[in-house]
Motif scaffolding. Structure first.
Motif, mmCIF file in Angstrom:
data_model
loop_
_atom_site.group_PDB
_atom_site.id
_atom_site.type_symbol
_atom_site.label_atom_id
_atom_site.label_comp_id
_atom_site.label_asym_id
_atom_site.label_seq_id
_atom_site.Cartn_x
_atom_site.Cartn_y
_atom_site.Cartn_z
ATOM 1 N N ASP A 24 -7.501 -1.808 5.630
ATOM 2 C CA ASP A 24 -6.472 -2.809 5.315
ATOM 3 C C ASP A 24 -6.004 -3.517 6.581
ATOM 4 N N TYR A 25 -5.900 -2.791 7.667
ATOM 5 C CA TYR A 25 -5.508 -3.397 8.946
ATOM 6 C C TYR A 25 -6.575 -4.397 9.403
ATOM 7 N N TRP A 26 -7.826 -4.014 9.286
ATOM 8 C CA TRP A 26 -8.922 -4.886 9.739
ATOM 9 C C TRP A 26 -9.007 -6.183 8.944
ATOM 10 N N VAL A 27 -8.575 -6.162 7.673
ATOM 11 C CA VAL A 27 -8.598 -7.400 6.878
ATOM 12 C C VAL A 27 -7.209 -8.062 6.831
ATOM 13 N N ASP A 28 -6.362 -7.699 7.791
ATOM 14 C CA ASP A 28 -5.041 -8.303 7.968
ATOM 15 C C ASP A 28 -4.078 -8.104 6.803
ATOM 16 N N LYS A 29 -4.221 -6.995 6.088
ATOM 17 C CA LYS A 29 -3.240 -6.657 5.057
ATOM 18 C C LYS A 29 -2.086 -5.849 5.639
ATOM 19 N N SER A 56 0.219 -4.955 9.339
ATOM 20 C CA SER A 56 0.534 -5.350 10.716
ATOM 21 C C SER A 56 0.226 -4.185 11.656
ATOM 22 N N ASP A 57 0.292 -4.451 12.952
ATOM 23 C CA ASP A 57 0.082 -3.389 13.943
ATOM 24 C C ASP A 57 1.084 -2.253 13.738
ATOM 25 N N GLU A 58 2.336 -2.623 13.493
ATOM 26 C CA GLU A 58 3.387 -1.619 13.325
ATOM 27 C C GLU A 58 3.145 -0.758 12.088
ATOM 28 N N GLU A 59 2.759 -1.407 10.982
ATOM 29 C CA GLU A 59 2.496 -0.657 9.745
ATOM 30 C C GLU A 59 1.310 0.286 9.928
ATOM 31 N N LEU A 60 0.283 -0.174 10.631
ATOM 32 C CA LEU A 60 -0.874 0.679 10.917
ATOM 33 C C LEU A 60 -0.418 1.921 11.671
ATOM 34 N N GLU A 61 0.341 1.719 12.750
ATOM 35 C CA GLU A 61 0.793 2.844 13.561
ATOM 36 C C GLU A 61 1.697 3.789 12.775
ATOM 37 N N GLU A 62 2.620 3.249 11.998
ATOM 38 C CA GLU A 62 3.525 4.076 11.195
ATOM 39 C C GLU A 62 2.750 4.931 10.207
ATOM 40 N N ASN A 63 1.835 4.312 9.461
ATOM 41 C CA ASN A 63 1.084 5.031 8.430
ATOM 42 C C ASN A 63 0.179 6.101 9.026
ATOM 43 N N VAL A 64 -0.561 5.766 10.072
ATOM 44 C CA VAL A 64 -1.467 6.737 10.684
ATOM 45 C C VAL A 64 -0.676 7.899 11.280
ATOM 46 N N THR A 65 0.416 7.587 11.962
ATOM 47 C CA THR A 65 1.241 8.634 12.567
ATOM 48 C C THR A 65 1.814 9.568 11.508
ATOM 49 N N MET A 66 2.327 9.003 10.409
ATOM 50 C CA MET A 66 2.903 9.826 9.348
ATOM 51 C C MET A 66 1.845 10.738 8.716
ATOM 52 N N VAL A 67 0.690 10.181 8.397
ATOM 53 C CA VAL A 67 -0.381 10.992 7.794
ATOM 54 C C VAL A 67 -0.806 12.090 8.763
ATOM 55 N N TYR A 68 -0.956 11.755 10.032
ATOM 56 C CA TYR A 68 -1.373 12.736 11.040
ATOM 57 C C TYR A 68 -0.343 13.851 11.205
ATOM 58 N N GLU A 69 0.926 13.483 11.356
ATOM 59 C CA GLU A 69 1.962 14.492 11.585
ATOM 60 C C GLU A 69 2.101 15.458 10.414
ATOM 61 N N MET A 115 0.845 -1.190 0.000
ATOM 62 C CA MET A 115 0.000 0.000 0.000
ATOM 63 C C MET A 115 0.882 1.243 0.000
ATOM 64 N N GLU A 116 0.597 2.149 -0.888
ATOM 65 C CA GLU A 116 1.380 3.381 -1.023
ATOM 66 C C GLU A 116 0.671 4.524 -0.303
ATOM 67 N N VAL A 117 1.352 5.110 0.678
ATOM 68 C CA VAL A 117 0.787 6.227 1.426
ATOM 69 C C VAL A 117 1.681 7.446 1.209
ATOM 70 N N LYS A 118 1.087 8.526 0.704
ATOM 71 C CA LYS A 118 1.848 9.759 0.514
ATOM 72 C C LYS A 118 1.999 10.482 1.847
ATOM 73 N N LYS A 119 2.947 11.422 1.892
ATOM 74 C CA LYS A 119 3.134 12.207 3.109
ATOM 75 C C LYS A 119 2.140 13.348 3.206
ATOM 76 N N PHE A 120 1.866 14.007 2.095
ATOM 77 C CA PHE A 120 1.051 15.217 2.118
ATOM 78 C C PHE A 120 -0.160 15.071 1.196
ATOM 79 N N TYR A 121 -1.291 15.588 1.674
ATOM 80 C CA TYR A 121 -2.530 15.527 0.902
ATOM 81 C C TYR A 121 -3.097 16.927 0.741
ATOM 82 N N ARG A 122 -3.840 17.114 -0.336
ATOM 83 C CA ARG A 122 -4.349 18.436 -0.685
ATOM 84 C C ARG A 122 -5.614 18.798 0.083
ATOM 85 N N THR A 123 -6.511 17.829 0.268
ATOM 86 C CA THR A 123 -7.810 18.138 0.870
ATOM 87 C C THR A 123 -8.115 17.215 2.047
ATOM 88 N N GLN A 124 -9.085 17.632 2.838
ATOM 89 C CA GLN A 124 -9.543 16.805 3.957
ATOM 90 C C GLN A 124 -10.140 15.500 3.450
#
Length: 78
Positions: free
Chosen positions: A23-28, A30-43, A1-10
């Protein structure tokens, strides 16, 4: 799964949060990948996710309570 750092709109941020958590809920992801991706998007897109110490209306409407509960635990809000 490709996650960009910056997004244009909400709506783009909401869509990627949905994709990450789903993707996390269907086991695509891991816990670590979920945390990394959410944290990066949020920050890098905090201004599009939080206003006045709560989720923006668009984020609430697009993501829903269950997904935001997961996100809140990761970014320590609420």
């Amino acid at each position: 799964m490709e996650v960009k750092k910056f997004y244009r709109t909400q709506r783009e941020v909401a869509a990627v949060i949905n994709e990450i958590v789903d993707d996390y809920w269907v086991d695509k992801l891991s816990d670590e990948e979920l945390e990394e991706n959410v944290t990066m998007v949020y920050e890098n897109n905090q201004d599009k996710i939080i206003k006045n110490n709560e989720y923006t209306t668009i984020i609430k409407q697009q993501c829903g309570k269950n997904r935001l509960a997961v996100v809140s635990k990761i970014i320590n809000i609420g």
